[in-house]
Design an enzyme around this catalytic site. Structure first.
Site, PDB file in Angstrom:
ATOM      1  N   GLU A 340       0.807  -1.217   0.000  1.00 41.32           N
ATOM      2  CA  GLU A 340       0.000   0.000   0.000  1.00 41.32           C
ATOM      3  C   GLU A 340       0.842   1.270   0.000  1.00 41.32           C
ATOM      4  O   GLU A 340       0.516   2.250  -0.686  1.00 41.32           O
ATOM      5  CB  GLU A 340      -0.956  -0.023   1.199  1.00 41.32           C
ATOM      6  N   HIS A 410     -11.864  -7.479   6.875  1.00 40.90           N
ATOM      7  CA  HIS A 410     -12.532  -7.074   5.638  1.00 40.90           C
ATOM      8  C   HIS A 410     -13.812  -6.306   5.941  1.00 40.90           C
ATOM      9  O   HIS A 410     -14.729  -6.283   5.127  1.00 40.90           O
ATOM     10  CB  HIS A 410     -12.844  -8.291   4.749  1.00 40.90           C
TER      11      HIS A 410
END
Length: 609
Positions: A340, A410
């Site tokens: 990321e 998630h």
């Protein structure tokens, strides 16, 4: 304070850069963070390649350009140093990595941080990396080495690492005393090797210069330094009214009516939110050859030859970028490593050179490795450079839960953590039409934008709407009253918009009138629309998915207490996620995440207060 000020860069007000850099000399603004510079340099060099391919004439590109980025031996321990090396090697970027190795990161010796106590030894078999090791205290050897490295780089062979062994003739900082952890004999030996002493000695002993020449040179350099110091000290401090200048663009205001355009439906077909985003991305890619989309799995294919095959391609784990690569220029859509910080750091470099990166972080839950780049780099670049540099980029992030088994990794929400970063815009659409309007505004505005996309809303039926056209935009900071009412205001966003509407419709059957407002934009936040509603209803319920403690509802509560307290006939209530992680068990998830029943209960309590 004057460092990096090019004289005509601060076009609005007189705020001066707080970190050095120089646009005219192609010196990128440097922050105080350790390790963030490597990925940004990769992005700067990638931008050069794209500008050349796009034949762009607005932004500067130089033939056979190379990038220079430096570091101390301590910062080579940072993960982003290795990410930067990896990206440069994989893409054969013309980057010179200079490691100034003085043997210590403050008081920690290099042997504690680097395998083999040598970064060049540790990287000896790193594919695609050319390494030079040099005595950095010898100007002759150093110059020859860097010239050789330059030749290698300009030949397009890939990145170079120059490992220069240097001295540290004084302590790390004013607060550090290296005499507390280094022997006097060690410091004396290092002082003799220091270039300030060793090089003049070499020149004198070999009769290259005379003692008189040496003294004259030192006097000349000292005079130059004294003049520069005098200029710095005489440079006036910025006026107090410039404290917030260059926090955001002072030329382009995404909250203005310039970013308001009417719906122009070409079809009555209602499309899901994911498709609306997809269509907007494709439309903007065609209009702007300098717009680039990248992230993990966002391209249809990594291998371009597969574009002509019958394979469907990936196009993102949620298929939001599906087909974008097929409908764009060859350089506009590509995949990134599973990293990321890599995505954000490179995008910062690209944005600073005139590209429009629209990048994707695959799941909000994993954005934290990029938080340094987002908060300390992306958000601050314009401000810390006094407007010399800017970072107009969009970070698309699937966020939120209600996935039945998404669990803690998630299902995360946390938009308030980015509203706490001055310099970043944060928007959060709940339906297809708003997604189009807000995304296009995000792409066309001149600031960094966090564009949050709720995963559960991607393919729902209730938030589908016709595509509003290729020029449709919605200004930031403008909430939408999705249902009018007289007795209670519910302000919400994301997945809680529909749940709040369901509650309002249920309670309407029982004789209650509830107003529901979709914030749409969290930073900036439209508090005025909420105030006007509270003046009418006298009651306020705030519903959001992130945790209650320190969630953005607390900020709204404080604002209403400051600006509209006298209009309240009941305490402000909050409905939010429990202060715990989202469990894997679906039954527990329904207890942890806010549900329709939670909103209904809180609403009734306020209505009957």
């Amino acid at each position: 304070q004057a460092n990096g000020n090019t004289g005509d860069s601060a076009s609005h007000g007189r705020q001066m850069p707080s970190h050095w850099g120089n646009v005219k000399l192609n010196i990128f603004n440097k922050s105080s963070c350790t390790g963030t510079q490597f990925l940004q340099m990769c992005g700067l060099m990638e931008a050069g390649r794209i500008l050349k391919k796009a034949k762009d004439k607005k932004n500067k590109y130089f033939e056979n350009e190379i990038g220079y980025v430096s570091t101390g031996d301590g910062t080579t321990s940072q993960g982003e140093f290795w990410e930067g090396l990896t990206t440069a090697c994989v893409n054969k970027l013309p980057v010179l990595f200079l490691v100034e190795d003085n043997g210590y990161a403050i008081s920690v010796p290099v042997r504690v941080q680097t395998p083999g106590a040598s970064i060049s030894k540790a990287l000896a078999n790193f594919p695609g990396l050319k390494i030079f090791e040099v005595d950095g205290s010898c100007p002759i050897e150093s110059y020859a080495t860097v010239k050789e490295a330059e030749k290698y780089l300009r030949a397009g062979k890939g990145p170079v690492l120059v490992h220069a062994h240097v001295t540290r003739p004084y302590s790390h900082s004013l607060s550090d005393d290296h005499g507390m952890y280094r022997f006097k004999e060690d410091l004396a030996e290092e002082l003799s090797r220091d270039v300030f002493n060793s090089y003049p000695k070499f020149l004198l002993e070999n009769k290259i210069i005379s003692a008189k020449d040496n003294e004259a040179l030192i006097k000349k350099v000292k005079t130059h330094i004294d003049e520069a110091m005098k200029k710095c000290l005489e440079t006036p401090w910025p006026t107090l009214d410039t404290a917030d200048h260059h926090l955001y663009s002072m030329d382009v205001n995404p909250c203005s009516q310039e970013f308001s355009s009417p719906v122009q439906n070409s079809s009555d077909e209602a499309i899901p939110l994911a498709q609306a985003i997809n269509m907007t991305l494709k439309s903007e890619l065609k209009k702007n050859p300098l717009m680039v989309i990248f992230g993990e799995d966002v391209a249809d294919f990594t291998e371009e030859e597969k574009l002509k095959s019958d394979l469907k391609g990936k196009g993102g784990v949620f298929k939001v970028t599906s087909g974008c690569q097929r409908e764009s220029k060859s350089w506009q859509v590509f995949n990134s490593p599973l990293a990321e910080a890599n995505i954000i750091g490179r995008a910062i470099g690209m944005a600073a050179r005139g590209l429009k990166p629209v990048v994707e972080i695959q799941f909000f839950d994993y954005i934290w490795t990029a938080y340094m780049q987002l908060k300390n780099e992306m958000a601050t670049l314009r401000y810390r450079s006094g407007g010399d540099y800017k970072c107009p980029m969009v970070v698309r992030v699937p966020i939120g839960g209600y996935l039945k088994g998404g669990a803690m990794y998630h299902s995360q929400s946390g938009e308030s953590l980015f509203t706490h970063c001055p310099g970043i815009r944060v928007v959060y659409p709940s339906n297809a039409q708003d997604a189009v309007g807000l995304l296009r505004t995000a792409i066309r505005c001149d600031d960094p934008v966090m564009f949050l996309e709720h995963k559960h809303l991607y393919y729902q039926g209730y938030n589908r709407q016709p595509y509003p056209g290729d020029d449709y935009m919605i200004p930031f900071g403008k909430a939408n009253v999705v249902k009018s009412g007289e007795q209670l205001t519910i302000i919400t966003w994301g997945a809680l918009v529909q749940k709040s509407l369901d509650v309002a419709k249920e309670l309407e059957k029982e004789g209650f009138s509830i107003e529901v407002i979709d914030a749409r934009s969290i930073a900036p936040f439209d508090i005025e629309t909420v105030i006007e509603s509270v003046k009418k209803t006298n009651r306020l319920l705030i519903a959001h998915e992130e945790h209650k403690t320190s969630g953005f509802a607390g900020e709204i509560t404080a604002l209403i207490n400051e600006k509209a307290f006298e209009y309240l006939d009941a305490p402000i209530r909050r409905v939010a996620s429990m202060d715990t992680h989202v469990a894997y068990c679906p039954a527990l998830e329904e207890v942890i995440l806010p549900q329709v029943e939670h909103i209904r209960t809180a609403a009734l309590e306020l209505l009957k207060y």
